[in-house]
Scaffold this active site. Sequence first.
Site, PDB file in Angstrom:
ATOM      1  N   GLN A  45     -33.891   0.882 -49.268  1.00  0.00           N
ATOM      2  CA  GLN A  45     -35.225   0.472 -48.802  1.00  0.00           C
ATOM      3  C   GLN A  45     -35.378  -1.046 -48.746  1.00  0.00           C
ATOM      4  O   GLN A  45     -36.273  -1.551 -48.062  1.00  0.00           O
ATOM      5  CB  GLN A  45     -36.317   1.057 -49.713  1.00  0.00           C
ATOM      6  CG  GLN A  45     -36.415   2.564 -49.618  1.00  0.00           C
ATOM      7  CD  GLN A  45     -37.554   3.082 -50.471  1.00  0.00           C
ATOM      8  OE1 GLN A  45     -37.385   3.314 -51.653  1.00  0.00           O
ATOM      9  NE2 GLN A  45     -38.717   3.237 -49.877  1.00  0.00           N
ATOM     10  N   CYS A  48     -44.208   7.271 -49.267  1.00  0.00           N
ATOM     11  CA  CYS A  48     -42.955   6.517 -49.289  1.00  0.00           C
ATOM     12  C   CYS A  48     -43.230   5.098 -48.807  1.00  0.00           C
ATOM     13  O   CYS A  48     -43.901   4.913 -47.798  1.00  0.00           O
ATOM     14  CB  CYS A  48     -41.924   7.191 -48.384  1.00  0.00           C
ATOM     15  SG  CYS A  48     -40.345   6.315 -48.303  1.00  0.00           S
ATOM     16  N   LEU A  49     -42.701   4.121 -49.512  1.00  0.00           N
ATOM     17  CA  LEU A  49     -42.917   2.719 -49.135  1.00  0.00           C
ATOM     18  C   LEU A  49     -42.249   2.389 -47.805  1.00  0.00           C
ATOM     19  O   LEU A  49     -42.568   1.373 -47.199  1.00  0.00           O
ATOM     20  CB  LEU A  49     -42.406   1.789 -50.244  1.00  0.00           C
ATOM     21  CG  LEU A  49     -43.124   1.928 -51.595  1.00  0.00           C
ATOM     22  CD1 LEU A  49     -42.435   1.063 -52.645  1.00  0.00           C
ATOM     23  CD2 LEU A  49     -44.603   1.568 -51.472  1.00  0.00           C
ATOM     24  N   GLY A  74     -41.264   4.285 -57.333  1.00  0.00           N
ATOM     25  CA  GLY A  74     -39.817   4.327 -57.193  1.00  0.00           C
ATOM     26  C   GLY A  74     -39.397   3.491 -55.999  1.00  0.00           C
ATOM     27  O   GLY A  74     -40.193   3.285 -55.071  1.00  0.00           O
ATOM     28  N   HIS A 102     -33.081   9.094 -50.743  1.00  0.00           N
ATOM     29  CA  HIS A 102     -32.867   7.814 -50.051  1.00  0.00           C
ATOM     30  C   HIS A 102     -31.390   7.417 -50.054  1.00  0.00           C
ATOM     31  O   HIS A 102     -30.910   6.803 -49.105  1.00  0.00           O
ATOM     32  CB  HIS A 102     -33.674   6.706 -50.736  1.00  0.00           C
ATOM     33  CG  HIS A 102     -35.102   6.599 -50.270  1.00  0.00           C
ATOM     34  ND1 HIS A 102     -35.439   6.362 -48.951  1.00  0.00           N
ATOM     35  CD2 HIS A 102     -36.277   6.666 -50.948  1.00  0.00           C
ATOM     36  CE1 HIS A 102     -36.774   6.304 -48.849  1.00  0.00           C
ATOM     37  NE2 HIS A 102     -37.304   6.490 -50.030  1.00  0.00           N
ATOM     38  N   HIS A 142     -37.084  12.347 -54.569  1.00  0.00           N
ATOM     39  CA  HIS A 142     -37.429  11.453 -53.465  1.00  0.00           C
ATOM     40  C   HIS A 142     -36.452  10.270 -53.400  1.00  0.00           C
ATOM     41  O   HIS A 142     -35.913   9.954 -52.332  1.00  0.00           O
ATOM     42  CB  HIS A 142     -38.873  10.968 -53.651  1.00  0.00           C
ATOM     43  CG  HIS A 142     -39.354  10.054 -52.576  1.00  0.00           C
ATOM     44  ND1 HIS A 142     -40.366  10.403 -51.704  1.00  0.00           N
ATOM     45  CD2 HIS A 142     -38.976   8.800 -52.217  1.00  0.00           C
ATOM     46  CE1 HIS A 142     -40.566   9.405 -50.857  1.00  0.00           C
ATOM     47  NE2 HIS A 142     -39.742   8.419 -51.155  1.00  0.00           N
ATOM     48  N   GLU A 143     -36.232   9.632 -54.566  1.00  0.00           N
ATOM     49  CA  GLU A 143     -35.376   8.443 -54.582  1.00  0.00           C
ATOM     50  C   GLU A 143     -33.908   8.805 -54.338  1.00  0.00           C
ATOM     51  O   GLU A 143     -33.195   8.080 -53.648  1.00  0.00           O
ATOM     52  CB  GLU A 143     -35.525   7.683 -55.906  1.00  0.00           C
ATOM     53  CG  GLU A 143     -36.938   7.189 -56.193  1.00  0.00           C
ATOM     54  CD  GLU A 143     -37.568   6.424 -55.042  1.00  0.00           C
ATOM     55  OE1 GLU A 143     -36.836   5.731 -54.308  1.00  0.00           O
ATOM     56  OE2 GLU A 143     -38.798   6.538 -54.854  1.00  0.00           O
TER      57      GLU A 143
END
Length: 188
Positions: free
Chosen positions: A51, A99-100, A46, A145, A141-142
């Site tokens: 991000q 997480c990226l 994702g 953000h 999670h997304e």
Amino acid sequence: MAVLPIRITGDPVLHSPARPVAEIDDEIRTLVADMFETMDEAPGVGLAAPQVGVPLRLFVYGWTDDDGVQHRGVAINPTLWLSPAAVGEPDEDSESEGCLSFPGERFPLRRSQSAILQATDLDGAAYEVRAEGWLARIFQHEYDHLDGILYVDRLTHPYGKAAFKTQRKNSWGVPGLSWLPGRDHLED
Ligand code: ZN
């Protein structure tokens, strides 16, 4: 299409609420294509617009479940409905996520088991996905953000402290840091 640099925790765009997408135009279509390419290159399951430094309410996701079914899409201006999360400590084996924007790390976090995602696709059509388990986790999670929340902000003791130490060790937590999938090697 292009792989975009991914912002690392500390950049203000990751810690502020994003604003709704007003119109799905060529700029948005290019952004979404680039986000898919960036997510696949990372690789990740994702990626949210903040991000890659864009404060808009949209994310992409791509994940294949144990039955080989591919779940892939873009969620523009999403709403997320959640079942109550179970009480108790998260399991390190089955409930750890990464997480990226907090790259190379994983920490366990309790999430809701079920979620309903309502969003708009790239053609401007409304759709709904009923998700369970890991897909529900990806959506949570997304979606976070888009509200300026990283999963490490939600960690409970002792994982929150461990994440903070990791951040300090890597000298993260300041504006302007990013990494480029395909170029920068990350230790995992
Ligand atoms: Zn993330």
